[in-house]
Design an enzyme around this catalytic site. Structure first.
Site, PDB file in Angstrom:
ATOM      1  N   SER A 149       8.004   5.811  -0.516  1.00 12.75           N
ATOM      2  CA  SER A 149       7.216   4.744  -1.138  1.00 12.75           C
ATOM      3  C   SER A 149       6.581   5.265  -2.423  1.00 12.75           C
ATOM      4  O   SER A 149       6.521   6.482  -2.637  1.00 12.75           O
ATOM      5  CB  SER A 149       6.127   4.334  -0.139  1.00 12.75           C
ATOM      6  OG  SER A 149       5.084   3.628  -0.769  1.00 12.75           O
ATOM      7  N   TYR A 162      -1.153   4.458   5.274  1.00 14.80           N
ATOM      8  CA  TYR A 162       0.221   4.311   4.763  1.00 14.80           C
ATOM      9  C   TYR A 162       0.532   5.441   3.778  1.00 14.80           C
ATOM     10  O   TYR A 162       1.596   6.068   3.847  1.00 14.80           O
ATOM     11  CB  TYR A 162       0.337   2.940   4.099  1.00 14.80           C
ATOM     12  CG  TYR A 162       1.728   2.536   3.649  1.00 14.80           C
ATOM     13  CD1 TYR A 162       2.656   2.056   4.558  1.00 14.80           C
ATOM     14  CD2 TYR A 162       2.092   2.600   2.311  1.00 14.80           C
ATOM     15  CE1 TYR A 162       3.923   1.657   4.148  1.00 14.80           C
ATOM     16  CE2 TYR A 162       3.350   2.201   1.890  1.00 14.80           C
ATOM     17  CZ  TYR A 162       4.267   1.725   2.806  1.00 14.80           C
ATOM     18  OH  TYR A 162       5.520   1.328   2.394  1.00 14.80           O
TER      19      TYR A 162
HETATM   20  P1  NAP Z   1       9.453  -5.146   6.737  1.00 17.55           P
HETATM   21  O1  NAP Z   1       9.933  -6.333   5.994  1.00 17.55           O
HETATM   22  O2  NAP Z   1       8.129  -5.207   7.362  1.00 17.55           O
HETATM   23  O3  NAP Z   1      10.550  -4.575   7.775  1.00 17.55           O
HETATM   24  C1  NAP Z   1      10.323  -3.438   8.573  1.00 17.55           C
HETATM   25  C2  NAP Z   1      11.078  -3.586   9.876  1.00 17.55           C
HETATM   26  O4  NAP Z   1      10.732  -2.503  10.775  1.00 17.55           O
HETATM   27  C3  NAP Z   1      10.733  -4.884  10.603  1.00 17.55           C
HETATM   28  O5  NAP Z   1      11.899  -5.453  11.142  1.00 17.55           O
HETATM   29  C4  NAP Z   1       9.781  -4.400  11.668  1.00 17.55           C
HETATM   30  O6  NAP Z   1       9.649  -5.263  12.780  1.00 17.55           O
HETATM   31  C5  NAP Z   1      10.436  -3.079  12.040  1.00 17.55           C
HETATM   32  N1  NAP Z   1       9.541  -2.255  12.839  1.00 17.55           N
HETATM   33  C6  NAP Z   1       8.198  -2.104  12.715  1.00 17.55           C
HETATM   34  N2  NAP Z   1       7.725  -1.271  13.659  1.00 17.55           N
HETATM   35  C7  NAP Z   1       8.794  -0.873  14.396  1.00 17.55           C
HETATM   36  C8  NAP Z   1       8.955  -0.022  15.515  1.00 17.55           C
HETATM   37  N3  NAP Z   1       7.922   0.617  16.080  1.00 17.55           N
HETATM   38  N4  NAP Z   1      10.199   0.152  16.030  1.00 17.55           N
HETATM   39  C9  NAP Z   1      11.259  -0.481  15.481  1.00 17.55           C
HETATM   40  N5  NAP Z   1      11.178  -1.304  14.420  1.00 17.55           N
HETATM   41  C10 NAP Z   1       9.958  -1.502  13.876  1.00 17.55           C
HETATM   42  O7  NAP Z   1       9.433  -4.020   5.703  1.00 17.55           O
HETATM   43  P2  NAP Z   1      10.282  -3.786   4.365  1.00 17.55           P
HETATM   44  O8  NAP Z   1       9.435  -4.240   3.242  1.00 17.55           O
HETATM   45  O9  NAP Z   1      11.702  -4.214   4.479  1.00 17.55           O
HETATM   46  O10 NAP Z   1      10.179  -2.225   4.416  1.00 17.55           O
HETATM   47  C11 NAP Z   1      11.122  -1.372   5.029  1.00 17.55           C
HETATM   48  C12 NAP Z   1      10.697   0.058   4.760  1.00 17.55           C
HETATM   49  O11 NAP Z   1      10.554   0.251   3.345  1.00 17.55           O
HETATM   50  C13 NAP Z   1       9.325   0.422   5.353  1.00 17.55           C
HETATM   51  O12 NAP Z   1       9.361   1.775   5.770  1.00 17.55           O
HETATM   52  C14 NAP Z   1       8.378   0.262   4.184  1.00 17.55           C
HETATM   53  O13 NAP Z   1       7.228   1.019   4.312  1.00 17.55           O
HETATM   54  C15 NAP Z   1       9.248   0.740   3.049  1.00 17.55           C
HETATM   55  N6  NAP Z   1       8.881   0.285   1.705  1.00 17.55           N
HETATM   56  C16 NAP Z   1       8.719  -1.053   1.425  1.00 17.55           C
HETATM   57  C17 NAP Z   1       8.440  -1.421   0.109  1.00 17.55           C
HETATM   58  C18 NAP Z   1       8.273  -2.856  -0.308  1.00 17.55           C
HETATM   59  O14 NAP Z   1       7.837  -3.081  -1.436  1.00 17.55           O
HETATM   60  N7  NAP Z   1       8.606  -3.830   0.505  1.00 17.55           N
HETATM   61  C19 NAP Z   1       8.342  -0.453  -0.869  1.00 17.55           C
HETATM   62  C20 NAP Z   1       8.488   0.881  -0.522  1.00 17.55           C
HETATM   63  C21 NAP Z   1       8.763   1.244   0.761  1.00 17.55           C
HETATM   64  P3  NAP Z   1       8.448  -6.350  12.749  1.00 17.55           P
HETATM   65  O15 NAP Z   1       8.928  -7.500  11.913  1.00 17.55           O
HETATM   66  O16 NAP Z   1       8.216  -6.715  14.186  1.00 17.55           O
HETATM   67  O17 NAP Z   1       7.236  -5.662  12.146  1.00 17.55           O
HETATM   68  C1  GCO Z   2       0.974  -1.946  -1.036  1.00 23.17           C
HETATM   69  C2  GCO Z   2       2.428  -2.154  -0.827  1.00 23.17           C
HETATM   70  C3  GCO Z   2       3.180  -0.844  -1.024  1.00 23.17           C
HETATM   71  C4  GCO Z   2       4.671  -1.085  -1.003  1.00 23.17           C
HETATM   72  C5  GCO Z   2       5.529   0.089  -1.255  1.00 23.17           C
HETATM   73  C6  GCO Z   2       5.360   0.686  -2.595  1.00 23.17           C
HETATM   74  O1  GCO Z   2       0.176  -2.549  -0.305  1.00 23.17           O
HETATM   75  O2  GCO Z   2       0.600  -1.260  -2.005  1.00 23.17           O
HETATM   76  O3  GCO Z   2       2.733  -2.736   0.371  1.00 23.17           O
HETATM   77  O4  GCO Z   2       2.732   0.144  -0.216  1.00 23.17           O
HETATM   78  O5  GCO Z   2       5.067  -1.709   0.157  1.00 23.17           O
HETATM   79  O6  GCO Z   2       5.508   1.030  -0.223  1.00 23.17           O
HETATM   80  O7  GCO Z   2       6.379   1.585  -2.859  1.00 23.17           O
END
Ligand code: NAP
Ligand code: GCO
Length: 269
Positions: A149, A162
């Site tokens: 992230s 986080y």
């Molecule tokens: P998301 O939409 O919340 O999807 C995450 C998935 O993981 C959901 O299906 C969630 O299920 C599942 N999950 C949560 N806890 C779990 C557990 N204990 N066991 C199995 N599955 C579980 O998140 P996303 O935005 O696609 O993010 C995916 C990854 O990228 C995460 O690690 C997040 O931190 C990272 N990330 C996201 C962003 C962003 O901008 N979106 C940026 C950087 C990094 P539920 O729906 O039940 O919670």
């Molecule tokens: C926040 C966001 C971020 C992103 C992502 C950034 O609240 O600042 O959710 O943490 O999800 O991980 O790279």
């Protein structure tokens, strides 16, 4: 190794496990892996999410294998990995994608809430990686990709747990590289910037008067491209890190952030 650079990006014949991949970033990465030739295995925490994921993959013409598993539960993870090995085969590529966030000021956050975030975002990648590494060693190769992230590098208000977990995940990545590189296992991080998924939806919600959310405006001003990124934009970098094209890349965090980490932010007009 093929001497054709384009073929090096192929995932033909590989089995990829992407955690928490019913929708969002995990779904986009798994879909790209399928397009590159891999067999897709994913898990999610609830049956209804797995069913939703299976339907979404099927709609794209992808035959995915879905499992219900909480990645924080070591016993359940070990059982799932054993089942995958029996039903699909040995996992060549693991993407530790499942993650949660709690946006709470640190002084208002309970220790239990902090632990929950660290449990899913840091302890679980340890648990799942630990479960797949022995078979990767036996097979003679493996790819582990940890979804990091911006918070692996930067802090901000309300995301202490986080940021602590994603910073820790960066170092777990480097340590898996250090410990298992000798077995031809590459462990790298993929660090998305701000991506349009349900996780970030609250930060993009329109205000009652119809104006853009202040955080939405803030993020665009911090991103040279002046926009949020789409999950599909992670596809190419994710395929690269899973493929033979990246066999000499290990312990690296590839930030796919539209330039956020390079930029001081938009100067006042
Ligand atoms: P998301 O939409 O919340 O999807 C995450 C998935 O993981 C959901 O299906 C969630 O299920 C599942 N999950 C949560 N806890 C779990 C557990 N204990 N066991 C199995 N599955 C579980 O998140 P996303 O935005 O696609 O993010 C995916 C990854 O990228 C995460 O690690 C997040 O931190 C990272 N990330 C996201 C962003 C962003 O901008 N979106 C940026 C950087 C990094 P539920 O729906 O039940 O919670
Ligand atoms: C926040 C966001 C971020 C992103 C992502 C950034 O609240 O600042 O959710 O943490 O999800 O991980 O790279």
């Amino acid at each position: 190794m093929a001497n054709n650079y384009v073929n090096n990006f192929s995932l033909e014949g590989k089995i990829a496990l992407v955690t928490g991949a019913s929708y969002g970033i995990g779904f986009a990465i798994a879909s790209a892996y399928a397009e590159a030739g891999a067999t897709i295995v994913f898990n999610d925490i609830k049956q209804e999410l797995v069913d939703k994921g299976l339907a979404a993959y099927a709609e794209k013409g992808i035959k995915a294998h879905g499992y219900v598993c909480d990645v924080t539960n070591e016993e359940a993870v070990n059982a799932m990995v054993a089942q995958i090995e029996k039903e699909v085969g040995v996992i060549d590529i693991l993407v530790n994608n499942a993650g949660i966030i709690k946006r709470i000021p640190m002084t208002e956050m309970t220790a239990e809430q902090f632990r929950q975030v660290v449990d899913v975002d840091l302890n679980a990648p340890f648990i799942v990686s630990k479960a797949v590494i022995p078979a990767m060693i036996k097979k003679g190769h493996g790819k582990i990709i940890n979804i990091c992230s911006m918070m692996s590098e930067l802090g901000r208000e309300t995301v202490s747990a986080y940021a602590a977990a994603k910073g820790g995940l960066k170092m777990l990545t480097r340590n898996i590289c250090s410990e298992y590189g000798q077995y031809n296992i590459q462990c790298n991080g993929l660090g998305p910037g701000y991506i349009e998924t349900p996780q970030t939806a609250p930060l993009r919600e329109k205000q009652p008067d119809g104006s853009r959310h202040p955080f939405d405006q803030f993020i665009c001003a911090k991103t040279p491209a002046n926009r949020w990124l789409k999950a599909e934009e992670l596809a190419g970098p994710a395929v690269f890190l899973a493929s033979e094209a990246s066999n000499a890349v290990n312990g690296h965090i590839l930030y796919v952030d539209g330039g956020i980490l390079a930029y001081i932010g938009k100067q006042p007009e």
